[in-house]
Design a protein around this motif. Structure first.
Motif, PDB file in Angstrom:
ATOM      1  N   HIS A 154     -53.826  53.011  27.361  1.00  0.00           N
ATOM      2  CA  HIS A 154     -52.333  53.048  27.427  1.00  0.00           C
ATOM      3  C   HIS A 154     -51.635  53.104  28.715  1.00  0.00           C
ATOM      4  O   HIS A 154     -51.912  53.923  29.474  1.00  0.00           O
ATOM      5  CB  HIS A 154     -51.440  53.789  26.351  1.00  0.00           C
ATOM      6  N   SER A 155     -51.016  52.117  29.318  1.00  0.00           N
ATOM      7  CA  SER A 155     -50.267  52.335  30.452  1.00  0.00           C
ATOM      8  C   SER A 155     -49.298  53.211  30.392  1.00  0.00           C
ATOM      9  O   SER A 155     -49.019  53.919  31.303  1.00  0.00           O
ATOM     10  CB  SER A 155     -49.662  50.872  30.891  1.00  0.00           C
ATOM     11  N   ASN A 170     -37.334  52.189  31.801  1.00  0.00           N
ATOM     12  CA  ASN A 170     -38.647  51.566  32.270  1.00  0.00           C
ATOM     13  C   ASN A 170     -38.531  50.133  32.586  1.00  0.00           C
ATOM     14  O   ASN A 170     -38.450  49.502  31.736  1.00  0.00           O
ATOM     15  CB  ASN A 170     -39.746  51.928  31.209  1.00  0.00           C
ATOM     16  N   GLU A 171     -38.650  49.979  33.748  1.00  0.00           N
ATOM     17  CA  GLU A 171     -38.453  48.536  34.444  1.00  0.00           C
ATOM     18  C   GLU A 171     -39.369  47.518  34.079  1.00  0.00           C
ATOM     19  O   GLU A 171     -39.279  46.334  34.214  1.00  0.00           O
ATOM     20  CB  GLU A 171     -37.891  48.559  35.779  1.00  0.00           C
ATOM     21  N   ASN A 172     -40.787  48.149  33.693  1.00  0.00           N
ATOM     22  CA  ASN A 172     -41.793  47.153  33.080  1.00  0.00           C
ATOM     23  C   ASN A 172     -41.320  46.548  31.754  1.00  0.00           C
ATOM     24  O   ASN A 172     -41.976  45.652  31.672  1.00  0.00           O
ATOM     25  CB  ASN A 172     -42.984  48.177  33.162  1.00  0.00           C
ATOM     26  N   LEU A 173     -40.514  47.480  30.866  1.00  0.00           N
ATOM     27  CA  LEU A 173     -40.269  46.817  29.649  1.00  0.00           C
ATOM     28  C   LEU A 173     -38.987  45.686  29.666  1.00  0.00           C
ATOM     29  O   LEU A 173     -38.265  46.066  30.287  1.00  0.00           O
ATOM     30  CB  LEU A 173     -39.833  47.776  28.811  1.00  0.00           C
ATOM     31  N   LEU A 174     -39.361  44.597  28.896  1.00  0.00           N
ATOM     32  CA  LEU A 174     -38.208  43.602  29.054  1.00  0.00           C
ATOM     33  C   LEU A 174     -37.274  44.024  27.981  1.00  0.00           C
ATOM     34  O   LEU A 174     -37.468  44.355  26.899  1.00  0.00           O
ATOM     35  CB  LEU A 174     -38.870  42.077  28.693  1.00  0.00           C
ATOM     36  N   SER A 175     -36.050  43.509  28.361  1.00  0.00           N
ATOM     37  CA  SER A 175     -34.617  43.761  27.272  1.00  0.00           C
ATOM     38  C   SER A 175     -34.946  42.451  26.343  1.00  0.00           C
ATOM     39  O   SER A 175     -35.800  41.543  26.876  1.00  0.00           O
ATOM     40  CB  SER A 175     -33.599  43.595  28.044  1.00  0.00           C
ATOM     41  N   ASN A 176     -34.253  42.475  25.250  1.00  0.00           N
ATOM     42  CA  ASN A 176     -34.061  41.438  24.274  1.00  0.00           C
ATOM     43  C   ASN A 176     -33.751  40.159  25.109  1.00  0.00           C
ATOM     44  O   ASN A 176     -34.360  38.934  24.591  1.00  0.00           O
ATOM     45  CB  ASN A 176     -33.201  41.867  23.227  1.00  0.00           C
ATOM     46  N   VAL A 177     -32.803  40.169  26.090  1.00  0.00           N
ATOM     47  CA  VAL A 177     -32.390  38.971  26.644  1.00  0.00           C
ATOM     48  C   VAL A 177     -33.588  38.411  27.496  1.00  0.00           C
ATOM     49  O   VAL A 177     -33.912  37.182  27.268  1.00  0.00           O
ATOM     50  CB  VAL A 177     -31.419  39.222  27.611  1.00  0.00           C
ATOM     51  N   SER A 191     -45.794  43.379  29.119  1.00  0.00           N
ATOM     52  CA  SER A 191     -45.212  42.903  30.415  1.00  0.00           C
ATOM     53  C   SER A 191     -45.256  43.900  31.454  1.00  0.00           C
ATOM     54  O   SER A 191     -45.516  45.116  31.269  1.00  0.00           O
ATOM     55  CB  SER A 191     -43.593  42.738  30.199  1.00  0.00           C
ATOM     56  N   ARG A 192     -45.147  43.620  32.707  1.00  0.00           N
ATOM     57  CA  ARG A 192     -45.290  44.418  33.761  1.00  0.00           C
ATOM     58  C   ARG A 192     -44.454  43.718  35.075  1.00  0.00           C
ATOM     59  O   ARG A 192     -44.657  42.481  35.266  1.00  0.00           O
ATOM     60  CB  ARG A 192     -46.702  44.636  34.202  1.00  0.00           C
ATOM     61  N   LEU A 193     -43.657  44.740  35.781  1.00  0.00           N
ATOM     62  CA  LEU A 193     -42.782  44.323  36.898  1.00  0.00           C
ATOM     63  C   LEU A 193     -43.731  43.743  37.943  1.00  0.00           C
ATOM     64  O   LEU A 193     -44.452  44.665  38.384  1.00  0.00           O
ATOM     65  CB  LEU A 193     -41.708  45.007  37.192  1.00  0.00           C
ATOM     66  N   GLY A 197     -51.696  48.105  33.468  1.00  0.00           N
ATOM     67  CA  GLY A 197     -50.502  48.227  33.916  1.00  0.00           C
ATOM     68  C   GLY A 197     -49.310  47.480  33.020  1.00  0.00           C
ATOM     69  O   GLY A 197     -48.237  47.720  33.609  1.00  0.00           O
ATOM     70  N   CYS A 198     -49.589  47.071  32.015  1.00  0.00           N
ATOM     71  CA  CYS A 198     -48.678  46.380  31.341  1.00  0.00           C
ATOM     72  C   CYS A 198     -48.251  47.271  30.161  1.00  0.00           C
ATOM     73  O   CYS A 198     -48.808  48.068  29.747  1.00  0.00           O
ATOM     74  CB  CYS A 198     -49.139  44.976  30.611  1.00  0.00           C
TER      75      CYS A 198
END
Length: 336
Positions: free
Chosen positions: A159-160, A279-286, A237-239, A223-224
């Motif tokens: 797990h990342s 956590n900026e790697n996680l995408l919002s619903n938008v 997802s990963r930034l 990293g995701c």
């Protein structure tokens, strides 16, 4: 008591290679420690060689060589040899299935070892390693990951989410026999850890180092982070880079029941609220909605060129399938 011939043979073999130690004890403490260390190490070295001894026969061997007390003492084993496997694993009772009843009245089958209860899905070799760790009171570090065999492209991946701080401590069990990891030997509150999802164990102290166990399909974390987990779909997802103040580039991976369907390193968001604050790697619903729309274009169309890393016949078939339509509906239903 007559000494078994297999034990006699093993004694002769060990003494032939360690002629100056014999079966006597040295008066000098340092010399005696050296003798014990050498003989225990030799017992371990010869364990897999013929004739192989049973657990009881190996105890006879240790007693005959005058190292019985350190042989059966876990603390001395750690100090003398630094090897967890000096205490023979065949002294651990065989792993047996056992049916238990939960507080809610549900009956479950588990694996039981020396009053310790493990989930039925846990591998036997992992259980034996954990029991040895608990028995010898070693400090360990554990890494969690995906262990469900029904997730073929994720099975064994670390797990990342846990990468920056792996739980480490001492393995013990609660009053119900459930194995838990504690930060110190005297801790009463267990660390947040799902024992069923362990993919790797390593020693976590200065005296002992290295890896103790790993999942047979172990994969390093990619990293995701999981941004969507719904109806058999996983979108991770990963930034990758900040393009501007309000625009970022992400790597995204889409899994359908654990099978990788599509991946892109060129998903660019167009919204300021593109990710979650924690956590900026996680995408919002938008951003998730936007990603799903890119992955599920209108009927008869395909994802835009250059968006996906690879594009083959199997992917084209999937994008035309019912599952692709189900994913599109999930995207449309997301609250933004």
């Amino acid at each position: 008591m007559n000494t078994p011939n297999t034990v006699k043979s093993k004694i002769d073999n060990i003494l032939h290679e360690l002629p100056r130690f014999g079966s006597y004890a040295f008066a000098d403490l340092a010399a005696e420690k050296e003798r014990i260390r050498a003989i225990l190490a030799k017992i371990l070295e010869k364990r897999e060689e013929e004739p192989q001894l049973s657990g009881f026969e190996e105890k006879i061997l240790a007693k005959a060589l005058n190292v019985y007390e350190p042989y059966i003492d876990a603390a001395i084993q750690r100090k003398q040899t630094g090897e967890i496997i000096i205490r023979p694993l065949h002294t651990i009772a065989s792993i047996q299935p056992e049916q238990i009843e939960t507080g809610a009245g549900e009956k479950l089958w588990i694996k039981s070892v020396l009053k310790t209860r493990y989930a039925l899905s846990m591998p036997d070799d992992l259980i034996l390693k954990l029991e040895s760790v608990r028995d010898c009171n070693f400090r360990i570090r554990m890494e969690e990951g995906f262990t469900d065999p029904d997730l073929p492209d994720l099975n064994g991946m670390a797990h990342s989410e846990q990468f920056s701080l792996l739980p480490e401590g001492y393995l013990s069990r609660n009053e119900d026999g459930v194995p838990l990891l504690y930060a110190t030997a005297r801790s009463t509150i267990p660390l947040a850890l799902d024992m069923q999802n362990v993919v790797r164990i390593e020693f976590a102290n200065r005296n002992h180092g290295g890896e103790l166990w790993r999942h047979p399909h172990y994969q390093l974390n990619d990293g995701c982070f999981t941004s969507l987990d719904m109806q058999g779909f996983l979108l991770r997802s990963r930034l990758m880079a900040h393009i501007s103040k309000s625009q970022q580039r992400y790597e995204i991976k889409l899994y359908d029941h654990g099978k990788l369907i599509a991946e892109s390193r060129n998903f660019q968001t167009r919204h300021a609220k593109h990710a979650l604050v924690e956590n900026e790697n996680l995408l919002s619903n938008v951003a998730l909605k936007e990603a799903i729309l890119k992955l599920t274009p209108r009927p008869g169309e395909l994802p835009e060129e250059g968006f996906l890393e690879k594009f083959d016949t199997a992917q084209k078939d999937w994008f035309a399938s019912v599952r692709a339509k189900e994913l599109a509906r999930i995207g449309m239903d997301l609250d933004v």
